[in-house]
Design a protein around this motif. Structure first.
Motif, PDB file in Angstrom:
ATOM      1  N   HIS A  87       0.840  -1.201   0.000  1.00  0.00           N
ATOM      2  CA  HIS A  87       0.000   0.000   0.000  1.00  0.00           C
ATOM      3  C   HIS A  87       0.872   1.246   0.000  1.00  0.00           C
ATOM      4  CE1 HIS A  87      -2.941  -2.878   1.874  1.00  0.00           C
ATOM      5  NE2 HIS A  87      -3.607  -2.416   0.837  1.00  0.00           N
ATOM      6  N   VAL A  88       1.940   1.222   0.785  1.00  0.00           N
ATOM      7  CA  VAL A  88       2.839   2.378   0.865  1.00  0.00           C
ATOM      8  C   VAL A  88       3.557   2.560  -0.468  1.00  0.00           C
ATOM      9  CG1 VAL A  88       4.761   3.429   2.108  1.00  0.00           C
ATOM     10  CG2 VAL A  88       3.118   1.996   3.345  1.00  0.00           C
ATOM     11  N   ARG A  89       4.045   1.470  -1.025  1.00  0.00           N
ATOM     12  CA  ARG A  89       4.711   1.528  -2.335  1.00  0.00           C
ATOM     13  C   ARG A  89       3.748   2.103  -3.383  1.00  0.00           C
ATOM     14  NH1 ARG A  89       7.065  -2.638  -1.854  1.00  0.00           N
ATOM     15  NH2 ARG A  89       9.194  -1.944  -1.787  1.00  0.00           N
ATOM     16  N   ASN A  90       2.493   1.670  -3.347  1.00  0.00           N
ATOM     17  CA  ASN A  90       1.495   2.170  -4.291  1.00  0.00           C
ATOM     18  C   ASN A  90       1.211   3.651  -4.083  1.00  0.00           C
ATOM     19  OD1 ASN A  90       1.278  -0.347  -5.481  1.00  0.00           O
ATOM     20  ND2 ASN A  90      -0.503  -0.949  -4.281  1.00  0.00           N
ATOM     21  N   MET A  91       1.158   4.099  -2.826  1.00  0.00           N
ATOM     22  CA  MET A  91       0.923   5.532  -2.562  1.00  0.00           C
ATOM     23  C   MET A  91       2.033   6.375  -3.169  1.00  0.00           C
ATOM     24  SD  MET A  91      -0.683   6.095   1.225  1.00  0.00           S
ATOM     25  CE  MET A  91       0.502   5.102   2.117  1.00  0.00           C
ATOM     26  N   VAL A  92       3.279   5.945  -2.987  1.00  0.00           N
ATOM     27  CA  VAL A  92       4.413   6.679  -3.548  1.00  0.00           C
ATOM     28  C   VAL A  92       4.326   6.675  -5.072  1.00  0.00           C
ATOM     29  CG1 VAL A  92       6.930   6.700  -3.796  1.00  0.00           C
ATOM     30  CG2 VAL A  92       5.903   6.245  -1.556  1.00  0.00           C
ATOM     31  N   SER A  93       4.090   5.519  -5.639  1.00  0.00           N
ATOM     32  CA  SER A  93       4.014   5.393  -7.092  1.00  0.00           C
ATOM     33  C   SER A  93       2.851   6.199  -7.677  1.00  0.00           C
ATOM     34  CB  SER A  93       3.867   3.911  -7.463  1.00  0.00           C
ATOM     35  OG  SER A  93       3.707   3.759  -8.841  1.00  0.00           O
ATOM     36  N   GLN A  94       1.684   6.094  -7.058  1.00  0.00           N
ATOM     37  CA  GLN A  94       0.521   6.824  -7.569  1.00  0.00           C
ATOM     38  C   GLN A  94       0.676   8.330  -7.375  1.00  0.00           C
ATOM     39  OE1 GLN A  94      -2.975   5.027  -5.866  1.00  0.00           O
ATOM     40  NE2 GLN A  94      -2.815   3.239  -7.193  1.00  0.00           N
ATOM     41  N   GLY A  95       1.333   8.727  -6.284  1.00  0.00           N
ATOM     42  CA  GLY A  95       1.603  10.150  -6.080  1.00  0.00           C
ATOM     43  C   GLY A  95       2.485  10.690  -7.190  1.00  0.00           C
ATOM     44  N   LEU A  96       3.515   9.935  -7.551  1.00  0.00           N
ATOM     45  CA  LEU A  96       4.388  10.349  -8.659  1.00  0.00           C
ATOM     46  C   LEU A  96       3.629  10.389  -9.973  1.00  0.00           C
ATOM     47  CD1 LEU A  96       7.697   8.478  -7.833  1.00  0.00           C
ATOM     48  CD2 LEU A  96       7.349  10.945  -7.969  1.00  0.00           C
ATOM     49  N   ASP A  97       2.816   9.382 -10.222  1.00  0.00           N
ATOM     50  CA  ASP A  97       2.007   9.386 -11.442  1.00  0.00           C
ATOM     51  C   ASP A  97       1.130  10.631 -11.500  1.00  0.00           C
ATOM     52  OD1 ASP A  97       3.084   6.952 -12.188  1.00  0.00           O
ATOM     53  OD2 ASP A  97       1.314   5.779 -11.618  1.00  0.00           O
ATOM     54  N   HIS A  98       0.539  10.983 -10.393  1.00  0.00           N
ATOM     55  CA  HIS A  98      -0.363  12.137 -10.347  1.00  0.00           C
ATOM     56  C   HIS A  98       0.378  13.437 -10.648  1.00  0.00           C
ATOM     57  CE1 HIS A  98      -3.793  14.569  -9.283  1.00  0.00           C
ATOM     58  NE2 HIS A  98      -3.025  15.251  -8.445  1.00  0.00           N
TER      59      HIS A  98
END
Length: 106
Positions: free
Chosen positions: A90-101
């Motif tokens: 979940h944390v990895r996804n938050m970082v990744s999705q934040g960058l995508d955004h």
């Protein structure tokens, strides 16, 4: 009016809102985000994080305590060494999705 009713039904309880606000607060710090990004590559000890981020070990340790309290990172001990990693995907996804955004055009 239907959107208002749907929003009212979807509201969280106070405890969940407080925990969610604390999570965003933990994510709202430049140094902590840098640590999370470094750990998204893989597990690192404090001395390695200090080298990667060009910071003191004590400054890194202070931020890691806050990240652990927010359940964003975890650690394991191997002898005298302590290794940190992201708590879960979940944390990895938050970082990744934040960058995508932030990289999204438009």
């Amino acid at each position: 009016m239907q959107n208002v009713n749907s929003a009212k039904k979807a509201m969280l309880n106070e405890r969940d809102f407080l925990f969610l606000a604390e999570l965003f607060k933990a994510l709202g710090d430049y140094t902590r985000v840098r640590i999370l990004y470094a750990l998204s590559v893989g597990e690192l000890c404090v001395c390695a994080l200090a080298e990667v981020l060009d910071m003191s070990q004590s400054a890194i340790s202070h931020q890691l305590r806050l990240l652990r309290a927010a359940r964003l990172v975890r650690y394991r001990k191997e002898g005298k060494n302590v290794f940190y990693s992201l708590d879960d995907n979940h944390v990895r996804n938050m970082v990744s999705q934040g960058l995508d955004h932030i990289r999204e055009e438009g």
